[in-house]
Design a protein around this motif. Structure first.
Motif: not given
Length: 112
Positions: A29-53
């Motif tokens: 999501g939007g926060l994943a872009l920040a380390p690549h110097k791309v700024v996108r306004a977002t207020r949530d944390v989006d994560l891809l996680v293993d379904e087993a957990h």
């Protein structure tokens, strides 16, 4: 290092929950872009996680005070006040590949 923002503290707290659950995750999501110097306004944390957990992560997030507003085989959405965490569960081959090939990056929130 300057003090973390509220969002930064939230990210660290959620990542610690993933670690306690024994789950790997990738920031998306939007926060994943920040380390690549791309700024996108977002207020949530989006994560891809293993379904087993999914169950362990549900318990961790609820233990942190989040309320589950939706959970399916594909995703879980959690709220705590105005803080939101969205989990996308990797169970399809392409999502599993993306999760397995995710690279850790050093960010102001720690290594993500």
């Amino acid at each position: 290092m300057p003090p973390l923002s509220r969002l930064g503290r939230q990210i660290q707290e959620v990542l610690a929950g993933l670690e306690r659950a024994g789950a790997s995750g990738a920031l998306i999501g939007g926060l994943a872009l920040a380390p690549h110097k791309v700024v996108r306004a977002t207020r949530d944390v989006d994560l891809l996680v293993d379904e087993a957990h999914a169950g362990a992560l549900d318990r961790e997030l609820q233990g942190l005070g989040y309320r589950c507003v939706h959970r399916s085989d594909d995703a879980g959405n959690y709220l705590r006040g105005d803080e939101r965490v969205d989990l996308l569960y990797a169970h399809r081959p392409i999502a599993r590949h993306l999760l397995e090939s995710a690279k850790s990056l050093d960010t102001p929130f720690g290594e993500i």
